[in-house]
Design an enzyme around this catalytic site. Structure first.
Site, PDB file in Angstrom:
ATOM      1  N   HIS A  12       0.627  -1.100   0.026  1.00  0.00           N
ATOM      2  CA  HIS A  12      -0.058  -0.118   0.142  1.00  0.00           C
ATOM      3  C   HIS A  12       0.935   1.208   0.016  1.00  0.00           C
ATOM      4  CE1 HIS A  12      -0.354  -0.727   4.674  1.00  0.00           C
ATOM      5  NE2 HIS A  12       0.726   0.158   4.421  1.00  0.00           N
ATOM      6  N   HIS A  59      -1.351   5.562   9.139  1.00  0.00           N
ATOM      7  CA  HIS A  59       0.084   6.069   8.933  1.00  0.00           C
ATOM      8  C   HIS A  59       0.067   7.615   9.614  1.00  0.00           C
ATOM      9  CE1 HIS A  59       0.029   2.903   6.172  1.00  0.00           C
ATOM     10  NE2 HIS A  59       1.267   2.389   6.134  1.00  0.00           N
ATOM     11  N   HIS A 194      10.786  -3.870   3.387  1.00  0.00           N
ATOM     12  CA  HIS A 194      11.436  -2.450   3.535  1.00  0.00           C
ATOM     13  C   HIS A 194      11.603  -1.995   4.768  1.00  0.00           C
ATOM     14  CE1 HIS A 194       6.960  -1.810   4.399  1.00  0.00           C
ATOM     15  NE2 HIS A 194       7.111  -0.594   4.417  1.00  0.00           N
ATOM     16  N   GLU A 241       4.901  -5.149   8.713  1.00  0.00           N
ATOM     17  CA  GLU A 241       3.273  -5.148   8.312  1.00  0.00           C
ATOM     18  C   GLU A 241       2.847  -6.085   7.384  1.00  0.00           C
ATOM     19  OE1 GLU A 241       2.910  -1.291   6.797  1.00  0.00           O
ATOM     20  OE2 GLU A 241       3.569  -1.913   4.711  1.00  0.00           O
TER      21      GLU A 241
HETATM   22 FE    FE Z   1       2.201   0.610   6.032  1.00  0.00          FE
END
Ligand code: FE
Ligand code: FE
Lengths: 285, 122, 285, 122
Positions: A12, A59, A194, A241
């Site tokens: 996302h 976020h 990441h 995540e």
């Molecule tokens: Fe995220």
């Protein structure tokens, strides 16, 4: 009863949305990513569900750090698209399905999942980018109403991978127990590997991502056994995540058929993955 | 603090873990970053950066890190990267720019490393 | 390791605090209630713990209805006393113990309890009245730091009684696993039978309350088997908050010794109960 | 709506259950009640009650219930008793007064019933 007809796992990353919003999908740096979405989008266009459940994290847009729920569920009839600091994305607001939300909530709380109820929620790229991956041109409205499920993946201790998988399995039972007939698409979002900060920023682990992409289909319980430390080590501090994919997978049948998957580096600082699974395949006896 | 040996939950070299104590340390600063989502607050911040920081109760070290745009110090002092990024966005800086800062590269070098498939351990 | 030395179950009716704040404890309508606290207070004064855990619910003061956590835990170093609409109670702010909070959080999340973290929280009568029941004259400070644990008892679906009891048991394990030596007092608050709205407002069920008061000591698992519907029917729509006593009880040993208990009707619209249990008694082999 | 047969989760006569749909219905009104914790908001409310209700997005029925101090209607329209009580407190009314309203008694009668050991089923 309601039935999960497909599961879509997808990164996302905000820049994926930004590339779409700014018409850069044919740009050489982005073309392969968006070409990779095409087969999934074509199949999804033929398999529109009545309602979608999107598992995502916020976020710093819809919720602040004063209150950090491990798991949340939205029960609103509408979720405004958040202004993340550079204006709202030019996409429609998200229509909710409070009746389904409240059914899922009751079932999940009864099964001992301690959800936080969001009666008001602005949704950020964590939810809207996956909708765009699915539906690039929504026009005035997304294809169907959405139930948002929120997961704390930002602040340690995140829920364990095992707990996420268990939540998914309970979610599957809750969906099956819905008194109304409805088809359901379920989106597990985030990842893949990441890391945004620290000397290891920019870390990508294609071996881990490849393993994850395969195993999420064939043996999710194995992924559910990974510890937080192992996930952060192997997928990066933000790659943890990926646990949200396990909630999606838990809600699906033991056997699922892969329609399409694609892997692409980099979307901004992230390894972007997409995997689409058909849930309506015959199960072993 | 040296980013190679972060204080935190695990001993994962070069990997800050945003745990409860980190979040407690950074709470006022992170709330300040989140407030920058609105144009009105961005204007107020830009008109008087230290006043705005004081209003949110930042420590002197946090305030200095913000005023100096010392991104590594913001992380070390409890900033969450998702919150710190709000300030970077306001400054017109990208996550690749920040990645360069954290790894001692220019934005272009960092971007090139990402396009080459991303960075690896060790 | 840390050790629970006592458990105090007590109602948290605001008027109990108001009677104390206004010097009405000798008033004929209140005297029996406060006389009933005296033996518990005397014993507690001799058994001061290093830290207290208070299980309570907020009443439209610290949290609003936009976000409703099933279970929450405070991790702050200080909790301001809320102004509930008539000025702050003249009692000290509550000092936290973030280190213990974060230990409990990590242990409980690892055990699959999906807590919401409160980094900022104003505490209302749900937490301060029990502290006053324990310590009528705190002076400048309460006897020890406090970890607040919040429970949704206001909006259906509340956590089940069974889930509360299970949380308490996990809390007991988390306390036992604390690396520092510390004595812990644990307060389970709310109840007893009462209903504030509807044609059944004013409902009190002394038979149920008596049963609950006995059984919380001797057979809490039996109480944990009660459904929400049964609890609301028997204890009133607000009496369901008695489930918070089960969290306290779950954190204690199988065998506990009753130091004192007292029952009084009415504190405002509520049946007020207090029960103090010593956790340091020899357990059957 | 008749409080003897509440819409809601269970069929418990005379017992409103504050469930998810009720809370959705009452959200704007309950948020308005919660805002009355501060003196400043109480003053603003008292200076222009209907304007204040509109600001919070109450439905016309909710606004009428608030202006008329129709406590039963506030509950029926999604009010949580803990939130509705904020308005009662501002008016100087007690929970016993509200108990009287919900049960068709005066405050004194309700208080007397409580002092006699509380009310029973059936
Ligand atoms: Fe995220
Ligand atoms: Fe209460």
């Amino acid at each position: 009863m309601a039935e999960v007809i497909w599961g879509l796992a997808t990164s996302h990353v905000p820049s994926i949305g930004a590339a779409m919003d700014r018409g850069k999908t044919e740009d050489p740096t982005w073309k392969d990513l968006f070409d990779g979405y095409a087969p999934a989008r074509a199949w999804l266009a033929e398999h529109e569900p009545d309602v979608a459940i999107v598992i995502y994290n916020d976020h710093a847009n819809g919720i602040d750090l004063d209150i950090i729920p491990t798991f949340g569920i939205g029960t609103a009839d509408r979720y405004q698209v958040a202004d993340e600091g550079f204006g709202q994305r030019p996409v429609p607001d998200v229509i909710g399905d409070p009746e389904l939300s409240l059914h899922l909530l009751e079932h999940l709380v009864d099964e001992g999942f301690d959800l936080t109820v969001f009666q008001e929620l602005e949704v950020d790229h964590g939810l809207t980018v996956p909708l765009s991956v699915w539906t690039p041109d929504p026009g005035d409205a997304w294809p169907c109403p959405v139930v948002p499920i929120l997961v704390n993946v930002i602040q340690y201790p995140q829920p364990t991978a095992a707990r996420c998988y268990a939540l998914g399995q309970a979610l599957g039972r809750a969906i099956a127990g819905y008194p109304k007939d409805a088809t359901v698409g379920i989106l597990g979002t985030g990842g893949m590997s990441h890391q945004l900060a620290g000397a290891r920023a920019g870390y990508i682990n294609p071996e881990f991502d490849t393993m994850w992409m395969e195993t999420i289909q064939t043996d999710p319980a194995r992924l559910a056994a990974l510890s937080r430390e192992e996930l952060i080590r192997q997928a990066g501090s933000e790659g943890i995540e990926l646990i949200m994919w396990l909630i999606m997978r838990g809600a699906m049948n033991d056997q699922v058929a892969k329609i399409h998957s694609h892997y692409f580096v980099p979307a901004s600082n992230t390894a972007a993955g997409v995997a689409l699974f058909d849930n309506r395949v015959s199960q072993p006896a | 603090m040296n980013p190679e040996t972060p204080a935190g939950r695990f001993d994962l070299p070069g990997t800050p873990v945003f745990d409860g104590q980190t979040s407690r340390r950074g709470l006022r600063m992170n709330k300040m970053f989140m407030s920058l989502r609105t144009a009105q607050n961005r204007e107020r911040f830009l008109a008087d950066q230290s006043g705005y920081c004081e209003e949110f109760g930042l420590t002197p070290e946090q305030q200095r890190a913000v005023l100096d745009r010392d991104w590594q110090a913001m992380i070390d002092l409890g900033g969450s990267i998702f919150y710190v990024y709000k300030l970077a966005m306001m400054d017109g800086l990208s996550m690749q720019y920040l990645g360069g800062v954290f790894t001692g590269m220019t934005e272009q070098e960092f971007q090139a490393a990402m396009r080459a498939g991303g960075r690896r351990d060790g």
